[in-house]
Design an enzyme around this catalytic site. Sequence first.
Site, short mmCIF file in Angstrom:
data_model
loop_
_atom_site.label_atom_id
_atom_site.label_comp_id
_atom_site.label_asym_id
_atom_site.label_seq_id
_atom_site.Cartn_x
_atom_site.Cartn_y
_atom_site.Cartn_z
N ASP A 117 0.83 -1.20 0.00
CA ASP A 117 0.00 0.00 0.00
C ASP A 117 0.86 1.25 0.00
OD1 ASP A 117 -2.05 1.83 0.21
OD2 ASP A 117 -2.31 1.55 2.36
N ASP A 326 -1.60 5.34 -5.80
CA ASP A 326 -1.79 4.50 -4.63
C ASP A 326 -1.99 3.04 -5.02
OD1 ASP A 326 -2.37 3.44 -2.16
OD2 ASP A 326 -4.38 4.29 -2.04
#
Length: 523
Positions: A117, A326
Amino acid sequence: MRWRFFSLFFLFLLEPPTPRATMAPITFSSRLVHRFADEIKPLRTPSLPHRRSLRYFQMLLAGDILRRDVRLAGSRYQLLFPSHGSKTMSLGNEFGWLHYMWIDIGSPSTSFLVALDAGSDLLWIPCDCVQCAPLSSSYYSNLDRDLNEYSPSRSVSSKRLNCSHRLCDMGSNCKSSQQQCPYTVSYLSENTSSSGLLVEDILHLQSGGGLSNSSVQAPVVLGCGMKQSGGYLDGVAPDGLMGLGPGESSVPSLLAKAGLMHDSFSLCFNEDDSGRMFFGDQGPTVQQSTSFLPLDGLYSTYIVGIESCCIGNTCLKMTSFKAQVDSGTSFTFLPGHAYGAIADEFDQQVNGSRSSFEGSPWEYCYTPSSQELLKVPSLTLMFQQNNSFVVYNPVFVFYGNEGVIGFCLAIQPTEGDMGTIGQNLMTGYRLVFDRENKKLAWSRSNCQDLSLGKRMPLSPNETSSNPLPTNEQQRTNGHAVGPAVAGRAPQKPSAASSRMISSCRVHWHYYLFLLFHFVSAFY
């Protein structure tokens, strides 16, 4: 081999200047003494090795390597990757369409399958669980082994992080400075969070780029995740999540501060749902890039500015926006004005009939006009200085028993003027998050090599025991799911311990000769 001058230029300093017309040439000489010579032995501690012994050559070589690394800026840095190897994988719908990789933590080491992440900072793993996702492989259709739970009491290298620690964000809520630091991280997905206690432990890595791989044991801060909620109980990151954000508690930040690598890392996601991740990777010499943009004056997440968007060969006006890059967001969200223009132009160019699919979160879906001639126009994001990021396949495909039954433009609108570039648009690229130079760089890649055709290891033994889903397991049988969004965690204010334990093997017999080094000293 190292030599030194032991003479000083006293003669030159003491003699009065001679007129230029009458100055005679002066020759200076000096005796050169090898650093392992007998004259030096009384000055050396510990004692010198015997000439031409194995230890003698090992010391020579070790000194040469050290001086070379000091002279060549950055040459001491190598690419780092987890001890299981650099390979990442997507396990499909069951695991939220995120990319995962195996990491080893603690002493003795325990393996964890963590989601990657780039939108958050903290590395957390299920630990002394009060409320965690199921860890048995029988609960998941595409795992061939059980997932693990961490306990600090079972790792001799674990350390508590007290409330007085600089990385303890919740220290003000503690009753005592010696109390163990609690943490709570809330993510963008509804009611999705992880909470527990902060600890420090060893992350086991491998380094590549030298004569041989070396093991690196790097202390990192991690969350002992006792209680998870929301998506983390439903298959998204059941065995933990590695935050790769700019915050000082993230793994890249800690490795860079420890001097183990350049402050940079790369992610590469391939069309077959495999991929690579390397810490310290700054990318090939030929790559495009764009600068990161601050948010409220801080580089607290990876934000880029898109100047315009193109569908096929048609570039659209008034489609500029900012977006967070992201890997913890499965799919892509764009501000309304850009989304509307892109979707309308895509609808005009695609060779399919508008349709809908039960459970699909996307608006622009189609049934193909032909299985053989599936025409999907590309999406291009244009940046400053005419740099372009071409998304060759911006769709999500639905499969049935007889193959492709439909596809959707895998982009959704979002409120506000900030978009999110999810990992579905990253496929086919080696993305470099260059935090030193505050830029995002990219180059087309199949994720099997890094630069100039140099093949990097999938794992220490060039094989992978990672469980991978089959094509059938990845298919959704006509049903799509909403994207998994990890979002970003609170920024951490300071850095953790930068201690490092490294073991390496030196193969002196690979060198046919030693470099000749010449160091002079003038007093």
